[in-house]
Motif scaffolding. Structure first.
Motif, PDB file in Angstrom:
ATOM      1  N   GLY A   9       0.814  -1.204   0.000  1.00 43.73           N
ATOM      2  CA  GLY A   9       0.000   0.000   0.000  1.00 43.73           C
ATOM      3  C   GLY A   9       0.848   1.254   0.000  1.00 43.73           C
ATOM      4  N   GLY A  10       0.194   2.357  -0.111  1.00 40.17           N
ATOM      5  CA  GLY A  10       0.894   3.634  -0.138  1.00 40.17           C
ATOM      6  C   GLY A  10       1.183   4.077  -1.561  1.00 40.17           C
ATOM      7  N   THR A  11       1.146   5.363  -1.787  1.00 35.64           N
ATOM      8  CA  THR A  11       1.400   5.886  -3.121  1.00 35.64           C
ATOM      9  C   THR A  11       2.799   6.439  -3.262  1.00 35.64           C
ATOM     10  OG1 THR A  11       0.389   7.960  -2.419  1.00 35.64           O
ATOM     11  CG2 THR A  11      -1.015   6.406  -3.590  1.00 35.64           C
ATOM     12  N   HIS A  12       3.436   6.778  -2.161  1.00 29.61           N
ATOM     13  CA  HIS A  12       4.804   7.303  -2.174  1.00 29.61           C
ATOM     14  C   HIS A  12       5.653   6.481  -1.206  1.00 29.61           C
ATOM     15  CE1 HIS A  12       3.373  10.687  -4.473  1.00 29.61           C
ATOM     16  NE2 HIS A  12       2.428  10.881  -3.563  1.00 29.61           N
ATOM     17  N   PRO A  13       6.303   5.427  -1.699  1.00 27.80           N
ATOM     18  CA  PRO A  13       7.010   4.527  -0.789  1.00 27.80           C
ATOM     19  C   PRO A  13       8.364   5.036  -0.314  1.00 27.80           C
ATOM     20  CG  PRO A  13       7.243   3.763  -3.031  1.00 27.80           C
ATOM     21  CD  PRO A  13       6.300   4.942  -3.079  1.00 27.80           C
ATOM     22  N   ALA A  14       8.905   6.089  -0.904  1.00 24.91           N
ATOM     23  CA  ALA A  14      10.268   6.528  -0.579  1.00 24.91           C
ATOM     24  C   ALA A  14      10.467   6.858   0.909  1.00 24.91           C
ATOM     25  CB  ALA A  14      10.668   7.707  -1.453  1.00 24.91           C
ATOM     26  N   PRO A  15       9.579   7.608   1.575  1.00 21.33           N
ATOM     27  CA  PRO A  15       9.821   7.892   3.000  1.00 21.33           C
ATOM     28  C   PRO A  15       9.787   6.641   3.880  1.00 21.33           C
ATOM     29  CG  PRO A  15       8.166   9.393   2.119  1.00 21.33           C
ATOM     30  CD  PRO A  15       8.429   8.372   1.072  1.00 21.33           C
ATOM     31  N   VAL A  16       8.879   5.720   3.567  1.00 28.91           N
ATOM     32  CA  VAL A  16       8.789   4.489   4.352  1.00 28.91           C
ATOM     33  C   VAL A  16      10.011   3.622   4.089  1.00 28.91           C
ATOM     34  CG1 VAL A  16       7.433   2.398   4.714  1.00 28.91           C
ATOM     35  CG2 VAL A  16       6.279   4.588   4.392  1.00 28.91           C
ATOM     36  N   GLU A  17      10.434   3.535   2.830  1.00 23.18           N
ATOM     37  CA  GLU A  17      11.627   2.756   2.502  1.00 23.18           C
ATOM     38  C   GLU A  17      12.863   3.343   3.180  1.00 23.18           C
ATOM     39  OE1 GLU A  17      11.652   2.732  -1.754  1.00 23.18           O
ATOM     40  OE2 GLU A  17      10.482   0.885  -1.854  1.00 23.18           O
ATOM     41  N   ALA A  18      12.952   4.664   3.247  1.00 19.26           N
ATOM     42  CA  ALA A  18      14.098   5.307   3.906  1.00 19.26           C
ATOM     43  C   ALA A  18      14.101   5.004   5.404  1.00 19.26           C
ATOM     44  CB  ALA A  18      14.064   6.812   3.668  1.00 19.26           C
ATOM     45  N   LEU A  19      12.928   5.056   6.039  1.00 17.13           N
ATOM     46  CA  LEU A  19      12.819   4.762   7.467  1.00 17.13           C
ATOM     47  C   LEU A  19      13.226   3.322   7.756  1.00 17.13           C
ATOM     48  CD1 LEU A  19      11.772   5.521  10.363  1.00 17.13           C
ATOM     49  CD2 LEU A  19       9.576   4.588   9.617  1.00 17.13           C
TER      50      LEU A  19
END
Length: 117
Positions: free
Chosen positions: A30-40
């Protein structure tokens, strides 16, 4: 089903050693912008794989065996996808975290999951 998808599924299932043997993979659904979650999650030392959760071929895609945790971002997927992921996690004994796609909320839940395990 075409051969390319079969090959990708076979390689996903063949990799890794399983969730109980120190796997560090995290599947984010889920999610439309995975970059912040992937960075975390990358900063926490996890290998991240992301599924958007809106494509119908992902309803039947097998969860990779090296996955140690599945995170579902609930504000961007439908109920049937959540049900499908939950059932597959149960059968594979993989922990499931449900969160909104906010880094602060996800960080708190990830910290609580680490404390519990």
């Amino acid at each position: 089903m075409n051969r390319r998808n079969d090959r990708n599924r076979a390689s996903d299932n063949a990799q890794g050693t399983g969730a109980g043997t120190g796997a560090r993979g995290v599947l984010v659904v889920g999610g439309t912008h995975p970059a912040p979650v992937e960075a975390l999650l990358g900063a926490e030392g996890f290998d991240v794989q992301w599924w958007c959760g809106q494509r119908h071929d992902q309803f039947r895609r097998p969860i990779p065996r090296q996955t140690a945790l599945v995170i579902v971002l609930t504000d961007a997927i439908n109920h049937s996808m959540l049900r499908s992921i939950r059932l597959r996690c149960r059968t594979m004994c993989i922990p499931l975290l449900c969160s909104r796609s906010r880094k602060s909320e996800l960080h708190q839940q990830l910290r609580a999951w680490r404390a519990a395990s």
